[in-house]
Design a protein around this motif. Structure first.
Motif, mmCIF file in Angstrom:
data_model
loop_
_atom_site.group_PDB
_atom_site.id
_atom_site.type_symbol
_atom_site.label_atom_id
_atom_site.label_comp_id
_atom_site.label_asym_id
_atom_site.label_seq_id
_atom_site.Cartn_x
_atom_site.Cartn_y
_atom_site.Cartn_z
ATOM 1 N N ASN A 5 -7.519 2.825 -1.286
ATOM 2 C CA ASN A 5 -6.334 1.968 -1.222
ATOM 3 C C ASN A 5 -5.098 2.800 -0.876
ATOM 4 O OD1 ASN A 5 -7.814 -0.281 -1.921
ATOM 5 N ND2 ASN A 5 -7.247 -0.210 -4.082
ATOM 6 N N ILE A 7 -0.786 2.879 0.721
ATOM 7 C CA ILE A 7 0.499 2.230 1.006
ATOM 8 C C ILE A 7 1.270 3.119 1.976
ATOM 9 C CG2 ILE A 7 2.764 1.684 0.027
ATOM 10 C CD1 ILE A 7 1.409 0.746 -2.482
ATOM 11 N N ASN A 30 -8.038 1.076 3.014
ATOM 12 C CA ASN A 30 -7.641 -0.302 2.736
ATOM 13 C C ASN A 30 -6.137 -0.338 2.493
ATOM 14 O OD1 ASN A 30 -7.768 -3.074 1.997
ATOM 15 N ND2 ASN A 30 -7.809 -2.479 -0.164
ATOM 16 N N VAL A 32 -2.995 -1.772 1.194
ATOM 17 C CA VAL A 32 -2.622 -2.785 0.196
ATOM 18 C C VAL A 32 -1.159 -3.174 0.299
ATOM 19 C CG1 VAL A 32 -4.437 -2.102 -1.405
ATOM 20 C CG2 VAL A 32 -2.179 -1.046 -1.591
ATOM 21 N N GLY A 33 -0.410 -2.475 1.164
ATOM 22 C CA GLY A 33 0.974 -2.862 1.342
ATOM 23 C C GLY A 33 1.773 -1.836 2.126
ATOM 24 N N LEU A 44 4.894 -2.420 -5.421
ATOM 25 C CA LEU A 44 3.523 -2.524 -4.912
ATOM 26 C C LEU A 44 2.550 -1.746 -5.794
ATOM 27 C CD1 LEU A 44 4.111 -2.114 -1.063
ATOM 28 C CD2 LEU A 44 3.226 -4.155 -2.215
ATOM 29 N N MET A 45 3.005 -0.605 -6.288
ATOM 30 C CA MET A 45 2.126 0.236 -7.111
ATOM 31 C C MET A 45 1.906 -0.356 -8.493
ATOM 32 S SD MET A 45 3.454 3.994 -5.855
ATOM 33 C CE MET A 45 2.137 4.927 -6.642
ATOM 34 N N GLU A 47 1.392 -3.569 -8.718
ATOM 35 C CA GLU A 47 0.482 -4.681 -8.428
ATOM 36 C C GLU A 47 -0.900 -4.226 -7.982
ATOM 37 O OE1 GLU A 47 2.589 -6.776 -5.420
ATOM 38 O OE2 GLU A 47 4.238 -7.382 -6.742
ATOM 39 N N HIS A 48 -1.000 -2.972 -7.505
ATOM 40 C CA HIS A 48 -2.260 -2.484 -6.957
ATOM 41 C C HIS A 48 -2.564 -1.081 -7.466
ATOM 42 C CE1 HIS A 48 -2.191 -5.736 -3.941
ATOM 43 N NE2 HIS A 48 -0.907 -5.462 -3.802
ATOM 44 N N ASP A 49 -3.856 -0.766 -7.528
ATOM 45 C CA ASP A 49 -4.272 0.614 -7.738
ATOM 46 C C ASP A 49 -4.164 1.324 -6.398
ATOM 47 O OD1 ASP A 49 -4.915 0.313 -10.434
ATOM 48 O OD2 ASP A 49 -6.912 -0.451 -9.955
ATOM 49 N N VAL A 50 -3.351 2.354 -6.339
ATOM 50 C CA VAL A 50 -3.090 3.036 -5.071
ATOM 51 C C VAL A 50 -3.663 4.451 -5.127
ATOM 52 C CG1 VAL A 50 -1.319 3.830 -3.457
ATOM 53 C CG2 VAL A 50 -1.011 1.675 -4.696
ATOM 54 N N THR A 75 -2.395 9.379 -7.831
ATOM 55 C CA THR A 75 -2.124 8.923 -6.474
ATOM 56 C C THR A 75 -1.818 10.126 -5.593
ATOM 57 O OG1 THR A 75 -1.227 6.815 -7.253
ATOM 58 C CG2 THR A 75 -0.653 7.483 -5.024
#
Length: 224
Positions: A5, A7, A30, A32-33, A44-45, A47-50, A75
């Motif tokens: 994942n 960004i 992938n 994610v943003g 964004l971080m 809301e998602h595992d980055v 990360t």
């Protein structure tokens, strides 16, 4: 597939667009943003595992190098910038890599390979078998068993066979263990094809497969 994942954080839209194009070329990445600034990235971080942050250094309000100090160590950070003088500072922050703009796809892949696990496992239900100059795409479920003869293996697919120049040991590591099992130094069987065990022989409908002593207990435990 197990994916990474990521960004993209950059205040320049064209710079973000280029990286996003590169990301979409690699199946194991992938997106994610994307964010124009670190504050958007923080949201964004949450809301998602980055796993990876592609982070521009020279941005208004908060520099990428300052934002990097706020990011969780789990990360990984790959800095992107048009200014080479920031390279040393980037590496001092334990960045995985430093991409100098304009970024080429080849250089991008080199950086990503530093965070890519040793093997990305793709979930698939087929195997590609090379036989001479031909390639055969075969569903796992269609393989009844595989038998080895020296440096060749023969895939038995019910109504046809495919001979391939490879060793059974290497094939055993490639086939999913959830579906296939080595039962003899010369045989790998599809677990779903097994219909019985008679003495030291496995039955795959009307096909008889010998079971080695060293595999017998495992066969009984897993299949019966």
């Amino acid at each position: 597939m197990n994916s990474i994942n990521c960004i993209v954080v950059d205040d320049e839209e064209l710079a973000r667009a280029l990286l996003i194009t590169y990301i979409k070329k690699l199946d194991y990445l992938n997106l994610v943003g994307q964010a124009e600034n670190p504050l958007e990235a923080l949201q964004l971080m949450k809301e998602h595992d980055v796993d990876v942050l592609f982070l521009d250094i020279q941005m208004p309000e908060i520099k990428g190098t300052d934002f990097a100090k706020m990011v969780d160590s789990n990360t990984k950070i790959i800095f992107t910038t048009a200014y080479s003088q920031y390279a040393l500072e980037g590496y001092e922050l334990n960045a995985v890599d430093y991409l100098l703009k304009p970024i080429t796809f080849e250089r991008f892949v080199t950086a990503v390979n530093k965070v890519k696990p040793g093997k990305i496992i793709e979930k698939t239900d087929t195997i590609t078998i090379k036989s001479g100059y031909d390639l055969h795409k075969v569903k796992y479920e269609d393989i009844l068993y595989v038998v080895s003869d020296s440096e060749y293996v023969t895939f038995h697919l019910g109504d046809k066979k495919i001979i391939s120049n490879q060793r059974l040991k290497a094939l055993e590591q490639e086939l999913p263990s959830s579906m296939f099992m080595r039962v003899h130094r010369s045989y790998i069987i599809n677990k779903n094809s097994v219909t019985g065990l008679k003495g030291r022989d496995l039955l795959l409908s009307d096909v008889i497969i010998p079971v080695s002593d060293s595999y017998y207990d495992q066969v009984k435990e897993e299949l019966f």
